[in-house]
Write a protein that holds these residues in place. Structure first.
Motif, PDB file in Angstrom:
ATOM      1  N   GLU A  43      -6.406   0.677  -2.667  1.00 11.84           N
ATOM      2  CA  GLU A  43      -7.026   1.398  -3.284  1.00 11.84           C
ATOM      3  C   GLU A  43      -7.259   2.797  -3.128  1.00 11.84           C
ATOM      4  O   GLU A  43      -6.596   3.258  -2.305  1.00 11.84           O
ATOM      5  CB  GLU A  43      -8.575   1.941  -2.417  1.00 11.84           C
ATOM      6  N   GLU A  44      -7.303   3.385  -4.001  1.00  6.72           N
ATOM      7  CA  GLU A  44      -6.650   5.242  -4.505  1.00  6.72           C
ATOM      8  C   GLU A  44      -7.689   5.954  -3.733  1.00  6.72           C
ATOM      9  O   GLU A  44      -8.759   6.185  -4.380  1.00  6.72           O
ATOM     10  CB  GLU A  44      -6.499   5.594  -5.707  1.00  6.72           C
ATOM     11  N   ARG A  45      -7.200   6.405  -2.245  1.00  3.38           N
ATOM     12  CA  ARG A  45      -8.620   7.256  -1.864  1.00  3.38           C
ATOM     13  C   ARG A  45      -7.872   8.477  -2.046  1.00  3.38           C
ATOM     14  O   ARG A  45      -9.114   9.242  -1.716  1.00  3.38           O
ATOM     15  CB  ARG A  45      -8.390   6.480  -0.172  1.00  3.38           C
ATOM     16  N   PHE A  46      -6.802   8.569  -1.949  1.00  2.00           N
ATOM     17  CA  PHE A  46      -6.926  10.373  -2.100  1.00  2.00           C
ATOM     18  C   PHE A  46      -6.062  11.232  -4.134  1.00  2.00           C
ATOM     19  O   PHE A  46      -5.376   9.741  -4.112  1.00  2.00           O
ATOM     20  CB  PHE A  46      -5.799  11.210  -1.214  1.00  2.00           C
ATOM     21  N   ALA A  47      -6.757  11.855  -3.980  1.00  2.00           N
ATOM     22  CA  ALA A  47      -6.000  12.074  -4.863  1.00  2.00           C
ATOM     23  C   ALA A  47      -5.298  13.013  -4.690  1.00  2.00           C
ATOM     24  O   ALA A  47      -5.019  13.528  -3.442  1.00  2.00           O
ATOM     25  CB  ALA A  47      -7.017  14.404  -5.945  1.00  2.00           C
ATOM     26  N   ALA A  48      -4.163  13.960  -6.122  1.00  2.00           N
ATOM     27  CA  ALA A  48      -3.010  14.312  -5.230  1.00  2.00           C
ATOM     28  C   ALA A  48      -3.125  15.581  -4.080  1.00  2.00           C
ATOM     29  O   ALA A  48      -2.290  16.001  -3.335  1.00  2.00           O
ATOM     30  CB  ALA A  48      -2.079  15.115  -6.871  1.00  2.00           C
ATOM     31  N   GLY A  49      -4.010  16.260  -4.553  1.00  2.00           N
ATOM     32  CA  GLY A  49      -4.551  17.592  -4.126  1.00  2.00           C
ATOM     33  C   GLY A  49      -4.986  17.535  -2.211  1.00  2.00           C
ATOM     34  O   GLY A  49      -4.832  17.759  -1.588  1.00  2.00           O
ATOM     35  N   ASP A  50      -5.881  16.247  -2.109  1.00  2.00           N
ATOM     36  CA  ASP A  50      -6.430  15.899  -1.375  1.00  2.00           C
ATOM     37  C   ASP A  50      -4.934  15.521   0.090  1.00  2.00           C
ATOM     38  O   ASP A  50      -4.804  16.069   0.819  1.00  2.00           O
ATOM     39  CB  ASP A  50      -7.009  14.449  -1.326  1.00  2.00           C
ATOM     40  N   ALA A  51      -4.286  15.521  -0.935  1.00  3.42           N
ATOM     41  CA  ALA A  51      -2.566  14.482   0.042  1.00  3.42           C
ATOM     42  C   ALA A  51      -1.718  15.336   0.491  1.00  3.42           C
ATOM     43  O   ALA A  51      -1.401  15.318   1.332  1.00  3.42           O
ATOM     44  CB  ALA A  51      -2.119  13.594  -0.946  1.00  3.42           C
ATOM     45  N   HIS A 108      -1.619   6.595   1.846  1.00  2.09           N
ATOM     46  CA  HIS A 108      -1.767   6.858   0.444  1.00  2.09           C
ATOM     47  C   HIS A 108      -0.543   6.930  -0.440  1.00  2.09           C
ATOM     48  O   HIS A 108      -0.263   6.600  -1.780  1.00  2.09           O
ATOM     49  CB  HIS A 108      -1.818   8.326  -0.142  1.00  2.09           C
ATOM     50  N   LEU A 109       0.546   6.939   0.095  1.00  3.78           N
ATOM     51  CA  LEU A 109       2.160   6.232  -0.347  1.00  3.78           C
ATOM     52  C   LEU A 109       1.949   5.666  -0.865  1.00  3.78           C
ATOM     53  O   LEU A 109       2.697   5.079  -1.737  1.00  3.78           O
ATOM     54  CB  LEU A 109       3.318   7.458   0.711  1.00  3.78           C
ATOM     55  N   ARG A 110       1.595   4.563   0.109  1.00  2.00           N
ATOM     56  CA  ARG A 110       2.010   3.003  -0.044  1.00  2.00           C
ATOM     57  C   ARG A 110       1.162   2.685  -1.678  1.00  2.00           C
ATOM     58  O   ARG A 110       1.455   1.872  -2.768  1.00  2.00           O
ATOM     59  CB  ARG A 110       1.386   1.618   0.818  1.00  2.00           C
ATOM     60  N   ALA A 111       0.280   3.457  -2.054  1.00  3.16           N
ATOM     61  CA  ALA A 111      -0.788   2.955  -2.749  1.00  3.16           C
ATOM     62  C   ALA A 111      -0.254   3.282  -4.158  1.00  3.16           C
ATOM     63  O   ALA A 111       0.051   3.081  -5.408  1.00  3.16           O
ATOM     64  CB  ALA A 111      -2.145   3.600  -2.353  1.00  3.16           C
ATOM     65  N   PRO A 162      -2.614  14.233  19.318  1.00  2.00           N
ATOM     66  CA  PRO A 162      -2.110  13.460  19.291  1.00  2.00           C
ATOM     67  C   PRO A 162      -2.758  12.877  18.160  1.00  2.00           C
ATOM     68  O   PRO A 162      -2.408  12.309  17.064  1.00  2.00           O
ATOM     69  CB  PRO A 162      -1.727  13.138  19.751  1.00  2.00           C
ATOM     70  N   THR A 163      -3.943  12.654  18.363  1.00  5.02           N
ATOM     71  CA  THR A 163      -4.756  11.514  17.825  1.00  5.02           C
ATOM     72  C   THR A 163      -5.178  11.939  16.682  1.00  5.02           C
ATOM     73  O   THR A 163      -4.705  10.902  15.700  1.00  5.02           O
ATOM     74  CB  THR A 163      -5.792  10.739  19.028  1.00  5.02           C
ATOM     75  N   THR A 164      -5.800  12.945  16.031  1.00  4.22           N
ATOM     76  CA  THR A 164      -5.792  13.668  14.857  1.00  4.22           C
ATOM     77  C   THR A 164      -4.599  13.544  14.315  1.00  4.22           C
ATOM     78  O   THR A 164      -4.968  13.121  12.787  1.00  4.22           O
ATOM     79  CB  THR A 164      -6.017  15.356  15.120  1.00  4.22           C
ATOM     80  N   ARG A 165      -3.440  13.878  15.295  1.00  3.49           N
ATOM     81  CA  ARG A 165      -1.918  13.459  13.602  1.00  3.49           C
ATOM     82  C   ARG A 165      -2.059  12.096  13.479  1.00  3.49           C
ATOM     83  O   ARG A 165      -1.278  12.104  12.678  1.00  3.49           O
ATOM     84  CB  ARG A 165      -1.168  14.286  14.528  1.00  3.49           C
ATOM     85  N   ALA A 166      -2.245  11.041  14.371  1.00  6.71           N
ATOM     86  CA  ALA A 166      -1.749   9.927  13.688  1.00  6.71           C
ATOM     87  C   ALA A 166      -3.037   9.222  12.757  1.00  6.71           C
ATOM     88  O   ALA A 166      -2.347   8.246  12.510  1.00  6.71           O
ATOM     89  CB  ALA A 166      -2.097   9.328  14.956  1.00  6.71           C
ATOM     90  N   ALA A 167      -3.975   9.756  13.313  1.00  6.45           N
ATOM     91  CA  ALA A 167      -4.885   9.438  11.758  1.00  6.45           C
ATOM     92  C   ALA A 167      -4.606  10.017  10.821  1.00  6.45           C
ATOM     93  O   ALA A 167      -4.445   9.435   9.254  1.00  6.45           O
ATOM     94  CB  ALA A 167      -6.443  10.120  11.922  1.00  6.45           C
ATOM     95  N   LEU A 168      -3.871  11.233  10.365  1.00  2.00           N
ATOM     96  CA  LEU A 168      -3.826  11.666   9.226  1.00  2.00           C
ATOM     97  C   LEU A 168      -2.427  11.730   8.417  1.00  2.00           C
ATOM     98  O   LEU A 168      -2.356  10.805   8.038  1.00  2.00           O
ATOM     99  CB  LEU A 168      -3.572  13.308   9.681  1.00  2.00           C
ATOM    100  N   ARG A 169      -1.464  10.907   9.681  1.00  2.00           N
ATOM    101  CA  ARG A 169      -0.140  10.376   9.485  1.00  2.00           C
ATOM    102  C   ARG A 169      -0.571   9.065   8.571  1.00  2.00           C
ATOM    103  O   ARG A 169       0.570   8.379   7.436  1.00  2.00           O
ATOM    104  CB  ARG A 169       0.777  10.224  10.197  1.00  2.00           C
ATOM    105  N   ALA A 170      -1.733   8.011   9.268  1.00  2.00           N
ATOM    106  CA  ALA A 170      -1.915   6.870   8.890  1.00  2.00           C
ATOM    107  C   ALA A 170      -2.704   6.949   7.325  1.00  2.00           C
ATOM    108  O   ALA A 170      -1.892   6.179   6.116  1.00  2.00           O
ATOM    109  CB  ALA A 170      -2.626   6.206   9.909  1.00  2.00           C
ATOM    110  N   ALA A 171      -3.441   8.313   7.086  1.00  2.00           N
ATOM    111  CA  ALA A 171      -4.010   8.052   5.414  1.00  2.00           C
ATOM    112  C   ALA A 171      -2.926   8.999   4.676  1.00  2.00           C
ATOM    113  O   ALA A 171      -2.734   8.275   4.051  1.00  2.00           O
ATOM    114  CB  ALA A 171      -5.138   9.668   6.155  1.00  2.00           C
ATOM    115  N   LEU A 172      -2.250   9.363   5.197  1.00  2.00           N
ATOM    116  CA  LEU A 172      -0.590   9.856   4.119  1.00  2.00           C
ATOM    117  C   LEU A 172       0.399   8.715   3.671  1.00  2.00           C
ATOM    118  O   LEU A 172       0.385   8.768   3.068  1.00  2.00           O
ATOM    119  CB  LEU A 172       0.587  10.961   4.546  1.00  2.00           C
ATOM    120  N   SER A 173       0.358   7.735   5.148  1.00  2.00           N
ATOM    121  CA  SER A 173       1.690   6.397   4.828  1.00  2.00           C
ATOM    122  C   SER A 173       0.169   5.726   3.567  1.00  2.00           C
ATOM    123  O   SER A 173       1.248   5.344   2.833  1.00  2.00           O
ATOM    124  CB  SER A 173       1.321   5.766   6.110  1.00  2.00           C
TER     125      SER A 173
END
Length: 310
Positions: A228-236, A262-265, A249-260
């Motif tokens: 699913e496309e969860r984020f728009a370009a501005g959100d990314a 998004h890039l895969r989608a 570190p936990t917050t950074r890991a969660a944000l990186r997972a969300a970005l990953s």
């Protein structure tokens, strides 16, 4: 889904591992909900469909799964035995020939014979007046086909044998089956792909092979496992900035997972666009399900998504 479920025979094919069986079952559920007496035919000793519904072994047996929905697993050995019993007038001689080790060696060594008897059984299932004794007819036969290359070879086998034999029962039967398979009014093809480069390439090659070798087109393309496309370009962009300022570190890991994700989608959508451009029509999209193994409820949900998409 105008037209597709009005046919008598639908082949579901694509590169190995793309989810052909999933789409075949989903189509079967759609057809059964619409009141069509439907059978999903598996080939090459597969028996996955029956297990999804918690049913017993379906090897060369027509097993009911639900109201209006059935399955069968077709293997060449049983298909050859059935063919012999239909063709040889003396039952005892047909049984003797089918059980002969020499005949079995001959059948295994004959190029294309497995494909021929497999497609012959599929054709028999699709007939309004079936040759199998006491067998009821089906409104629709859905074939969970082998992977792309072998799938096309299986569909082409009747024509190949008809050209080799030229005369006699095999040639005549081959021409009859080939005529049905290549009739777009009676036969359809659903191509399944993943939103990745190699499956997309193979789907486009399948389209060309069907056109050149059988004169058939692809009725529908289904792309399986789409994020699913969860984020728009501005959100990314905001997520990227947030990674740099995240406090833990936990917050950074969660944000990186969300970005990953998004890039895969986004990469998947690029492949879907390639497929749409190559085929000239938008494919139906099925979501990636984050489940280790699909149960019947998951298949029901996918069938509803597929019905809405088609």
């Amino acid at each position: 889904m105008p037209g597709l479920l009005d046919k008598r025979l639908v082949f579901v094919t694509g590169k190995g591992g793309v989810g052909k069986s999933t789409v075949a079952v989903a189509l079967g559920l759609i057809a059964a909900r619409r009141g069509l007496r439907t059978i999903v035919a598996e080939v090459a000793h597969q028996d996955r469909v029956a297990r999804v519904f918690g049913r017993d072994d379906s090897h060369f047996r027509e097993v009911q799964l639900a109201d209006s929905l059935f399955t069968i697993s077709i293997d060449p050995r049983h298909a050859i035995e059935e063919y012999l019993r239909l063709q040889v007038p003396v039952r005892a001689f047909a049984d003797l020939l089918a059980g002969s080790r020499m005949f079995q060696y001959f059948a295994a060594a004959t190029p294309g014979l497995s494909e021929l008897v497999t497609i012959g059984k599929i054709w028999e299932l699709s007939q309004l007046e079936r040759r199998t004794r006491n067998a009821a007819r089906y409104d629709l036969v859905i074939v969970d086909s082998p992977a792309t290359g072998q799938g096309v070879a299986t569909m082409r086998a009747p024509k190949t044998f008809a050209e080799i034999a030229r005369v006699g029962p095999i040639a005549n039967q081959g021409r009859i089956i080939h005529a049905m398979i290549t009739d777009p009014e009676r036969t359809g093809v659903v191509a399944v792909a993943l939103p990745e480069e190699m499956p997309v390439n193979e789907t486009l090659s399948l389209r060309d092979a069907l056109r050149s070798e059988l004169g058939l087109g692809v009725d529908r393309v289904v792309v399986n496992g789409v994020y699913e496309e969860r984020f728009a370009a501005g959100d990314a962009a905001a997520l990227e900035q947030a990674v740099d300022t995240a406090g833990t570190p936990t917050t950074r890991a969660a944000l990186r997972a969300a970005l990953s994700e998004h890039l895969r989608a986004r990469g998947q959508r690029e492949q879907v666009s390639r497929l749409e451009e190559g085929t000239g029509s938008a494919p139906a999209l099925l979501p990636f399900l984050f489940e280790p193994e699909l149960d019947l409820g998951a298949y029901q949900r996918l069938s509803q998504r597929l019905e809405a998409a088609l």
